[in-house]
Design a protein around this motif. Structure first.
Motif, PDB file in Angstrom:
ATOM      1  N   ALA A 232       0.827  -1.213   0.000  1.00 20.98           N
ATOM      2  CA  ALA A 232       0.000   0.000   0.000  1.00 20.98           C
ATOM      3  C   ALA A 232       0.860   1.261   0.000  1.00 20.98           C
ATOM      4  CB  ALA A 232      -0.931  -0.021   1.212  1.00 20.98           C
ATOM      5  N   ASP A 233       1.919   1.268   0.816  1.00 18.08           N
ATOM      6  CA  ASP A 233       2.790   2.440   0.885  1.00 18.08           C
ATOM      7  C   ASP A 233       3.511   2.673  -0.441  1.00 18.08           C
ATOM      8  OD1 ASP A 233       2.025   2.739   3.515  1.00 18.08           O
ATOM      9  OD2 ASP A 233       3.841   1.826   4.348  1.00 18.08           O
ATOM     10  N   ALA A 234       4.027   1.585  -1.035  1.00 13.49           N
ATOM     11  CA  ALA A 234       4.744   1.711  -2.304  1.00 13.49           C
ATOM     12  C   ALA A 234       3.812   2.165  -3.419  1.00 13.49           C
ATOM     13  CB  ALA A 234       5.388   0.376  -2.663  1.00 13.49           C
ATOM     14  N   ALA A 235       2.592   1.654  -3.406  1.00 11.16           N
ATOM     15  CA  ALA A 235       1.620   2.078  -4.418  1.00 11.16           C
ATOM     16  C   ALA A 235       1.334   3.571  -4.297  1.00 11.16           C
ATOM     17  CB  ALA A 235       0.341   1.269  -4.279  1.00 11.16           C
ATOM     18  N   GLY A 236       1.247   4.052  -3.063  1.00 15.41           N
ATOM     19  CA  GLY A 236       1.045   5.480  -2.860  1.00 15.41           C
ATOM     20  C   GLY A 236       2.200   6.297  -3.410  1.00 15.41           C
ATOM     21  N   TYR A 237       3.418   5.801  -3.221  1.00 16.48           N
ATOM     22  CA  TYR A 237       4.601   6.494  -3.745  1.00 16.48           C
ATOM     23  C   TYR A 237       4.586   6.524  -5.274  1.00 16.48           C
ATOM     24  CZ  TYR A 237       9.464   7.206  -5.127  1.00 16.48           C
ATOM     25  OH  TYR A 237      10.606   7.657  -5.744  1.00 16.48           O
ATOM     26  N   LEU A 238       4.160   5.428  -5.884  1.00 15.36           N
ATOM     27  CA  LEU A 238       4.197   5.313  -7.343  1.00 15.36           C
ATOM     28  C   LEU A 238       2.975   5.921  -8.028  1.00 15.36           C
ATOM     29  CD1 LEU A 238       5.443   1.616  -7.542  1.00 15.36           C
ATOM     30  CD2 LEU A 238       6.800   3.658  -8.022  1.00 15.36           C
ATOM     31  N   GLN A 239       1.926   6.206  -7.272  1.00 15.15           N
ATOM     32  CA  GLN A 239       0.656   6.647  -7.837  1.00 15.15           C
ATOM     33  C   GLN A 239       0.772   7.830  -8.802  1.00 15.15           C
ATOM     34  OE1 GLN A 239      -2.338   5.144  -7.509  1.00 15.15           O
ATOM     35  NE2 GLN A 239      -3.132   6.640  -8.969  1.00 15.15           N
ATOM     36  N   PRO A 240       1.592   8.857  -8.528  1.00 15.40           N
ATOM     37  CA  PRO A 240       1.661   9.995  -9.453  1.00 15.40           C
ATOM     38  C   PRO A 240       2.095   9.635 -10.873  1.00 15.40           C
ATOM     39  CG  PRO A 240       2.633  10.562  -7.335  1.00 15.40           C
ATOM     40  CD  PRO A 240       2.388   9.090  -7.308  1.00 15.40           C
ATOM     41  N   HIS A 241       2.709   8.487 -11.050  1.00 13.57           N
ATOM     42  CA  HIS A 241       3.205   8.102 -12.373  1.00 13.57           C
ATOM     43  C   HIS A 241       2.235   7.180 -13.120  1.00 13.57           C
ATOM     44  CE1 HIS A 241       7.158   9.684 -11.177  1.00 13.57           C
ATOM     45  NE2 HIS A 241       6.974   9.055 -10.034  1.00 13.57           N
ATOM     46  N   VAL A 242       1.110   6.826 -12.503  1.00 17.18           N
ATOM     47  CA  VAL A 242       0.228   5.817 -13.087  1.00 17.18           C
ATOM     48  C   VAL A 242      -0.495   6.324 -14.322  1.00 17.18           C
ATOM     49  CG1 VAL A 242      -1.848   4.430 -12.666  1.00 17.18           C
ATOM     50  CG2 VAL A 242      -0.069   4.582 -10.914  1.00 17.18           C
ATOM     51  N   ALA A 243      -0.939   7.575 -14.300  1.00 20.90           N
ATOM     52  CA  ALA A 243      -1.770   8.089 -15.391  1.00 20.90           C
ATOM     53  C   ALA A 243      -1.083   7.981 -16.748  1.00 20.90           C
ATOM     54  CB  ALA A 243      -2.166   9.537 -15.105  1.00 20.90           C
ATOM     55  N   LYS A 244       0.203   8.278 -16.793  1.00 23.21           N
ATOM     56  CA  LYS A 244       0.944   8.242 -18.053  1.00 23.21           C
ATOM     57  C   LYS A 244       1.983   7.126 -18.037  1.00 23.21           C
ATOM     58  CE  LYS A 244       0.361  13.205 -18.866  1.00 23.21           C
ATOM     59  NZ  LYS A 244       1.056  14.518 -19.133  1.00 23.21           N
ATOM     60  N   ALA A 245       1.577   6.006 -17.521  1.00 23.32           N
ATOM     61  CA  ALA A 245       2.516   4.901 -17.297  1.00 23.32           C
ATOM     62  C   ALA A 245       2.953   4.249 -18.603  1.00 23.32           C
ATOM     63  CB  ALA A 245       1.880   3.859 -16.387  1.00 23.32           C
ATOM     64  N   SER A 246       4.232   3.901 -18.642  1.00 19.38           N
ATOM     65  CA  SER A 246       4.788   3.125 -19.750  1.00 19.38           C
ATOM     66  C   SER A 246       4.495   1.648 -19.516  1.00 19.38           C
ATOM     67  CB  SER A 246       6.301   3.332 -19.814  1.00 19.38           C
ATOM     68  OG  SER A 246       6.910   2.798 -18.634  1.00 19.38           O
ATOM     69  N   PRO A 247       4.698   0.796 -20.535  1.00 19.56           N
ATOM     70  CA  PRO A 247       4.521  -0.648 -20.315  1.00 19.56           C
ATOM     71  C   PRO A 247       5.403  -1.170 -19.192  1.00 19.56           C
ATOM     72  CG  PRO A 247       4.596  -0.197 -22.656  1.00 19.56           C
ATOM     73  CD  PRO A 247       4.937   1.101 -21.966  1.00 19.56           C
ATOM     74  N   GLU A 248       6.621  -0.643 -19.066  1.00 18.95           N
ATOM     75  CA  GLU A 248       7.515  -1.082 -17.993  1.00 18.95           C
ATOM     76  C   GLU A 248       6.942  -0.707 -16.628  1.00 18.95           C
ATOM     77  OE1 GLU A 248       9.689  -0.870 -21.728  1.00 18.95           O
ATOM     78  OE2 GLU A 248       8.451   0.612 -20.665  1.00 18.95           O
ATOM     79  N   PHE A 249       6.424   0.524 -16.535  1.00 22.53           N
ATOM     80  CA  PHE A 249       5.861   0.956 -15.258  1.00 22.53           C
ATOM     81  C   PHE A 249       4.612   0.158 -14.909  1.00 22.53           C
ATOM     82  CE2 PHE A 249       3.292   3.374 -12.365  1.00 22.53           C
ATOM     83  CZ  PHE A 249       4.200   3.937 -11.487  1.00 22.53           C
ATOM     84  N   LEU A 250       3.734  -0.063 -15.885  1.00 27.17           N
ATOM     85  CA  LEU A 250       2.526  -0.855 -15.634  1.00 27.17           C
ATOM     86  C   LEU A 250       2.876  -2.251 -15.140  1.00 27.17           C
ATOM     87  CD1 LEU A 250       0.295   0.106 -18.682  1.00 27.17           C
ATOM     88  CD2 LEU A 250      -0.163   0.648 -16.276  1.00 27.17           C
ATOM     89  N   SER A 251       3.933  -2.821 -15.696  1.00 28.40           N
ATOM     90  CA  SER A 251       4.351  -4.170 -15.298  1.00 28.40           C
ATOM     91  C   SER A 251       4.853  -4.181 -13.862  1.00 28.40           C
ATOM     92  CB  SER A 251       5.439  -4.682 -16.242  1.00 28.40           C
ATOM     93  OG  SER A 251       4.946  -4.768 -17.570  1.00 28.40           O
ATOM     94  N   ILE A 252       5.670  -3.190 -13.521  1.00 32.28           N
ATOM     95  CA  ILE A 252       6.185  -3.112 -12.151  1.00 32.28           C
ATOM     96  C   ILE A 252       5.050  -2.835 -11.168  1.00 32.28           C
ATOM     97  CG2 ILE A 252       7.557  -1.669 -10.602  1.00 32.28           C
ATOM     98  CD1 ILE A 252       9.186  -3.670 -12.228  1.00 32.28           C
ATOM     99  N   TYR A 253       4.192  -1.915 -11.514  1.00 31.09           N
ATOM    100  CA  TYR A 253       3.089  -1.528 -10.642  1.00 31.09           C
ATOM    101  C   TYR A 253       2.135  -2.703 -10.417  1.00 31.09           C
ATOM    102  CZ  TYR A 253      -0.496   1.686  -8.771  1.00 31.09           C
ATOM    103  OH  TYR A 253      -1.405   2.339  -7.972  1.00 31.09           O
TER     104      TYR A 253
END
Length: 410
Positions: A232-253
């Motif tokens: 939950a904490d890590a998801a909160g940290y990463l949340q600002p990047h979700v809207a324009k996420a790359s395939p790599e980011f979507l995979s990690i998230y």
């Protein structure tokens, strides 16, 4: 105890530690909210423990680590493509004092590793892990770590940041394989140093990847609530990047939520399990296909694999049997295919369909013998089957038990 009791069942280890603590069955059973009759059946093998949440409650009551009851093998076998040291070399690399500070590194002659070559070598370590060749991965990683450390000290600017990315991913590959073979303390060191390197790189994708690795380390140490909270904490940290996420980011998230779903399931938290799986499924939907960005093997199929795994952790055996056997994992990396096969085998075993379960484990062994050798599911299923035999075990079962070292070789 660990390493000397590979041939004992979980129940027998519970009995061993209980006697060492001077506890009666009534006392231990009361501490975990069960009856003495239930505990007696666990200890004599009439009840098979297949939920980590239950095993963890027994470990806590006995004041031992989860791994002490699972008894992961202490010795990593040498594989055909490994002609020497494995875990011992990796341990030395992680405990090399020269890696603690550049003041003690002693790099000679300004050696500067080629970053493209280093990237290929990091990829080789990850490929070995995903192929289920854990000995190979453990053998390769020490030299990769050394080169990556040298690269972070010999480059500057953007190239140095790239070197820190490679160092972080090398540490993560070390943490992944060490977690798989039960070296949880070393895995924690590797994950911690990997996250430090990831933060220096400033790359949110790499930072997210190392969050996942730390989550796996917490899971392997039985710290299910902490792993759930980290997700939950890590998801909160990463949340600002979700809207324009790359395939790599979507995979990690998405993969972060998959690890969190297992933590939630092992905490018997059904609501959070559903929430985390839904988040992972949304990332998989946006990704649109199965892929292997950042060595995640992420996509709709991996989400489905985790639905089966979390169902088993929650005790929903029928749900796992309804979904697991029909799932096509043939395009997944070997490690994912074998992990799913072991989960389905566990579901079959829970319904006393031993032949189907044994067949799955034998097929999985052909794909990744090391992974089957080291995973607690295969080891404990085979141990329980051998214990329950009234006569001589079948040749297939007996030979498998010897290959994974849960009975002594003839």
């Amino acid at each position: 105890m660990r390493g000397m009791t590979e041939t004992l069942s979980i129940g027998e280890r519970v009995a061993w530690y209980r006697r060492r603590r001077g506890m009666s069955q009534e006392v231990l059973a009361g501490l975990v909210g069960r009856t003495a009759d239930w505990l007696g059946k666990v200890e004599n093998g009439r009840i098979y423990l297949d939920r980590l949440s239950v095993i963890k409650s027994l470990a806590d009551a006995l004041d031992v680590q989860l791994g002490d009851l699972l008894a992961e093998p202490a010795l990593l076998d040498w594989a055909q493509d490994v002609k020497g040291r494995t875990v011992s070399a990796l341990r030395e690399a992680l405990m090399d004092y020269r890696q603690l500070t550049p003041l003690l590194s002693g790099d000679a002659n300004g050696f500067r590793p080629d970053l493209e070559v280093l990237k290929q070598e990091v990829g080789e370590a990850w490929t070995a892990f995903q192929d289920g060749r854990f000995a190979r991965a453990a053998h390769v990683v020490p030299s990769v770590l050394s080169l990556a450390q040298a690269a972070t000290r010999s480059y500057s600017g953007d190239e140095q940041l790239q070197a820190y990315v490679l160092l972080a991913m090398a540490y993560q590959s070390a943490a992944q394989v060490l977690t798989k073979i039960g070296e949880t303390e070393l895995a924690w060191i590797a994950a911690d140093r990997g996250l430090t390197a990831a933060q220096v790189s400033g790359d949110p994708i790499v930072i997210g990847s190392l969050f996942r690795s730390v989550t796996h380390c917490l899971l392997s140490n039985g710290r299910f609530d902490a792993a759930k909270q980290l997700t939950a904490d890590a998801a909160g940290y990463l949340q600002p990047h979700v809207a324009k996420a790359s395939p790599e980011f979507l995979s990690i998230y998405g993969t972060l939520f998959l690890a969190g779903s297992v933590a939630a399931a092992r905490s018997d938290d059904r609501a959070t399990t559903r929430t985390f799986l839904a988040e992972a499924e949304e990332s998989a939907r946006r990704l649109g296909e199965d892929a292997n960005h950042m060595w995640t093997a992420f996509g709709p199929t991996n989400v489905a694999i985790h639905r089966v795994a979390t169902a088993m952790e929650l005790g929903d055996v029928q749900l796992a049997l309804d979904q697991g056997p029909q799932l096509d994992t043939s395009q997944m990396p070997t490690e994912r295919r074998v992990r799913h096969a072991l989960e389905v085998a566990r579901a079959y075993a829970a319904r006393n369909h031993t032949d189907e379960a044994l067949s799955l484990i034998l097929d999985a062994e052909k794909l990744a013998p090391e992974q089957v050798r080291y995973h607690y599911i295969s080891r404990q299923l085979v141990t329980s089957w051998v214990r329950r035999q009234h006569g001589k075990p079948s040749l297939a079962l007996s030979d498998l038990a010897q290959r994974i070292h849960v009975i002594e070789s003839r």
